[in-house]
Design an enzyme around this catalytic site. Structure first.
Site, PDB file in Angstrom:
ATOM      1  N   ARG A   1       0.830  -1.166  -0.053  1.00 54.79           N
ATOM      2  CA  ARG A   1       0.053   0.091   0.033  1.00 54.79           C
ATOM      3  C   ARG A   1       0.793   1.186   0.050  1.00 54.79           C
ATOM      4  O   ARG A   1       0.753   2.093  -0.916  1.00 54.79           O
ATOM      5  CB  ARG A   1      -0.987   0.051   1.320  1.00 54.79           C
ATOM      6  CG  ARG A   1      -2.083   0.641   1.289  1.00 54.79           C
ATOM      7  CD  ARG A   1      -2.868   0.351   2.175  1.00 54.79           C
ATOM      8  NE  ARG A   1      -2.505  -1.214   2.519  1.00 54.79           N
ATOM      9  CZ  ARG A   1      -2.606  -2.076   2.104  1.00 54.79           C
ATOM     10  NH1 ARG A   1      -3.596  -2.306   1.022  1.00 54.79           N
ATOM     11  NH2 ARG A   1      -2.102  -3.437   2.547  1.00 54.79           N
ATOM     12  N   THR A   2       1.636   1.485   1.211  1.00 49.17           N
ATOM     13  CA  THR A   2       2.378   2.751   1.173  1.00 49.17           C
ATOM     14  C   THR A   2       3.318   2.917  -0.157  1.00 49.17           C
ATOM     15  O   THR A   2       3.404   3.875  -0.626  1.00 49.17           O
ATOM     16  CB  THR A   2       3.174   2.570   2.338  1.00 49.17           C
ATOM     17  OG1 THR A   2       2.351   2.037   3.428  1.00 49.17           O
ATOM     18  CG2 THR A   2       3.816   3.890   2.487  1.00 49.17           C
TER      19      THR A   2
ATOM     20  N   LYS B   1      24.582  -5.673   1.023  1.00 46.85           N
ATOM     21  CA  LYS B   1      26.139  -5.608   0.931  1.00 46.85           C
ATOM     22  C   LYS B   1      26.742  -5.181   2.268  1.00 46.85           C
ATOM     23  O   LYS B   1      27.953  -4.958   2.261  1.00 46.85           O
ATOM     24  CB  LYS B   1      26.812  -4.980  -0.089  1.00 46.85           C
ATOM     25  CG  LYS B   1      26.265  -5.608  -1.439  1.00 46.85           C
ATOM     26  CD  LYS B   1      26.615  -4.878  -2.541  1.00 46.85           C
ATOM     27  CE  LYS B   1      25.902  -5.258  -4.041  1.00 46.85           C
ATOM     28  NZ  LYS B   1      26.075  -4.219  -5.131  1.00 46.85           N
TER      29      LYS B   1
ATOM     30  N   HIS C   1       4.789   6.493  11.607  1.00 44.24           N
ATOM     31  CA  HIS C   1       4.348   6.384  10.125  1.00 44.24           C
ATOM     32  C   HIS C   1       3.544   7.323   9.940  1.00 44.24           C
ATOM     33  O   HIS C   1       2.090   7.502   9.595  1.00 44.24           O
ATOM     34  CB  HIS C   1       3.347   4.991  10.230  1.00 44.24           C
ATOM     35  CG  HIS C   1       3.217   4.302   8.613  1.00 44.24           C
ATOM     36  ND1 HIS C   1       3.522   5.155   7.569  1.00 44.24           N
ATOM     37  CD2 HIS C   1       2.541   3.392   8.157  1.00 44.24           C
ATOM     38  CE1 HIS C   1       3.217   4.572   6.272  1.00 44.24           C
ATOM     39  NE2 HIS C   1       2.611   3.318   6.872  1.00 44.24           N
TER      40      HIS C   1
ATOM     41  N   ARG D   1      11.178   3.071   3.774  1.00 44.02           N
ATOM     42  CA  ARG D   1      10.649   2.437   4.988  1.00 44.02           C
ATOM     43  C   ARG D   1      11.648   1.581   5.447  1.00 44.02           C
ATOM     44  O   ARG D   1      12.499   1.116   4.698  1.00 44.02           O
ATOM     45  CB  ARG D   1       9.446   1.542   4.532  1.00 44.02           C
ATOM     46  CG  ARG D   1       9.247   0.453   5.314  1.00 44.02           C
ATOM     47  CD  ARG D   1       7.739  -0.363   5.178  1.00 44.02           C
ATOM     48  NE  ARG D   1       6.587   0.811   5.485  1.00 44.02           N
ATOM     49  CZ  ARG D   1       5.389   0.422   5.372  1.00 44.02           C
ATOM     50  NH1 ARG D   1       5.081  -0.931   4.999  1.00 44.02           N
ATOM     51  NH2 ARG D   1       4.523   1.144   5.811  1.00 44.02           N
TER      52      ARG D   1
END
Lengths: 142, 304
Positions: B51-52, B80, B129, B101
């Site tokens: 969604r985001t 890495k 959020h 995120r």
């Protein structure tokens, strides 16, 4: 026991007995080349016993950390053998690399080169929180 | 250069302005279709999200801009061992704005301290959020027409539910707001949210385990998922996952104009039978997220 007075420098006085070495380490005094004396369990009229640190050099030392570790200390600045300034300490707004965040979900748990930064969020209750994840700092042993 | 890491960074005036822009975008989408022409959004998703991420991407495309990025940590240089700071510095060379995120709390803040372009926190662990909160606020505005004098029930995982923490922080700034915090004992709201937000703002709140008992007084019911990825112990997750399931029976005593919200994705905490109830707002909430992200991108890029 007598310790000679210092000419130019700083005396950190009224340190809670037993905390002198911890402050010595937190202030990174081991990196200085000047004469430094730590007095442990010295007789004090005010406290009964106390620790004391004398630094025999005119240096500019960041003493913010003292307010967090031992808020009742006093700092005397000595010039030509006389006290020219007496300072008390207050809680620092920010602590950098003094305490570690214990939250396993915090970014500092996996990126260990990040500075550990805590900010004072509640002065009255002496609450510090991690800048990154806002986790409350646990009361330290000091 | 401005970033958005925590919803509290936005003043009420700025929130109002973002909502006004979003409402204008809804009314006049054509007017905004080329506002970000030539601009690039980097979506740095170190943790899975549908969604985001898609909402951010759709928002940028609808503004006429372009999108680049990755959708899981394994396809980025972090696999890495690259630090968040280095990633942020590097992406600053390629894009105009970052949406990040990350499973670790505070990672977007670290990125914003090192990037030379705006960084938007698109969710950091169980912490914050803010753009979900923007979606929530637009939904409340469109459904209720106000932010004050509302009784808001928050139900489910209130401990790790970052959307809940951000929504409480945002709504605590309005008058007459009351929270009913409904959760199992183990997933109660963290104490810092109570002391630093609710108590500090003088907000009335009650904590309860009883969803049905709380239902009649609620103007808004905000359901959340018990998130498997926040538990270190599978046993705890299995024990708590079905604590609350909203179904038509539980809504019998609810207000006629209740607004049922959920940040999505849902698992089973809202029965699909509730979807046809006119009080269910969660899919509209997802759409509102896109409009608010469009408004936010415009604000952070300084585009009028």
């Amino acid at each position: 026991m007598n310790i000679d007075s210092i000419k130019n420098g700083m005396v950190i006085d009224h340190i809670t007995a037993g905390k002198g070495m911890e402050l010595y380490s937190l202030l990174k005094l081991d990196s200085l080349n000047c004469p430094i004396v730590i007095g442990k369990n010295v007789v004090s009229r005010k406290l009964g016993t106390k620790d004391i640190i004398k630094i025999d050099a005119d240096i500019d030392l960041n003493t913010d950390i003292l307010g967090y570790v031992d808020p009742d200390v006093t700092i005397n600045i000595i010039k030509d053998g006389k006290i020219i300034e007496k300072k008390t300490v207050s809680l620092p707004e920010k602590l950098v690399n003094v305490i570690e965040c214990k939250n396993p979900r915090c970014i500092t748990s996996c990126e260990q080169e990040l500075d550990q930064v805590f900010t004072l969020t509640d002065k009255e209750n002496r609450v510090y929180r991690c800048l990154y994840c806002e986790t409350k700092a646990k009361e330290q042993s000091h | 250069m401005r970033s958005l890491i925590d919803i509290k960074e936005l003043s009420l005036k700025e929130l109002d302005s973002l909502i006004d822009t979003a409402l204008d975008i809804i009314e006049n989408p054509q007017k905004y279709s080329e506002k970000c022409k030539g601009k690039k959004l980097a979506t740095l998703f170190f943790e899975p999200s549908t969604r985001t991420r898609l909402s951010f991407e759709a928002a940028m495309y609808e503004l006429g801009g372009n999108v680049l990025g990755f959708s899981e940590a394994s396809s980025s240089s972090s696999a890495k061992g690259e630090s968040v700071a280095d990633t942020a510095k590097m992406i600053s060379c390629y894009a105009d704005i970052i949406a990040m995120r990350h499973p670790k709390e505070g990672a977007p803040l670290v990125a914003s301290m090192n990037a030379t372009i705006p960084v938007v926190n698109a969710g950091d662990g169980g912490h914050n959020h803010p753009t979900q909160t923007l979606a929530d606020l637009l939904t409340i505005k469109r459904k209720k027409g106000r932010f004050n004098n509302l009784t808001i029930g928050l139900c489910g995982d209130l401990k790790f539910g970052r959307t809940v923490h951000s929504l409480i922080a945002a709504m605590s700034r309005y008058e007459g707001v009351k929270f009913v915090l409904i959760s199992p004992e183990e997933l109660r709201i963290p104490s810092y949210v109570k002391t630093d937000v609710l108590d500090k703002c003088g907000i009335e709140y009650v904590e309860t385990k009883d969803l049905c008992g709380a239902m009649p007084e609620l103007d808004i019911l905000y359901m959340t998922r018990i998130q498997k990825e926040r538990f270190f112990n599978e046993e705890d997750y299995l024990r708590l996952k079905d604590s609350y399931i909203l179904d038509p029976q539980k809504l019998e005593n609810a207000k006629k104009d209740l607004c049922i919200m959920h940040p999505l994705p849902r698992v089973n905490e809202i029965s699909v039978k509730v979807d046809s109830d006119p009080r269910a707002c969660y899919f509209e909430q997802a759409l509102n997220g896109k409009y608010m992200r469009m408004a936010l991108i415009l604000m952070l890029l300084g585009i009028k």
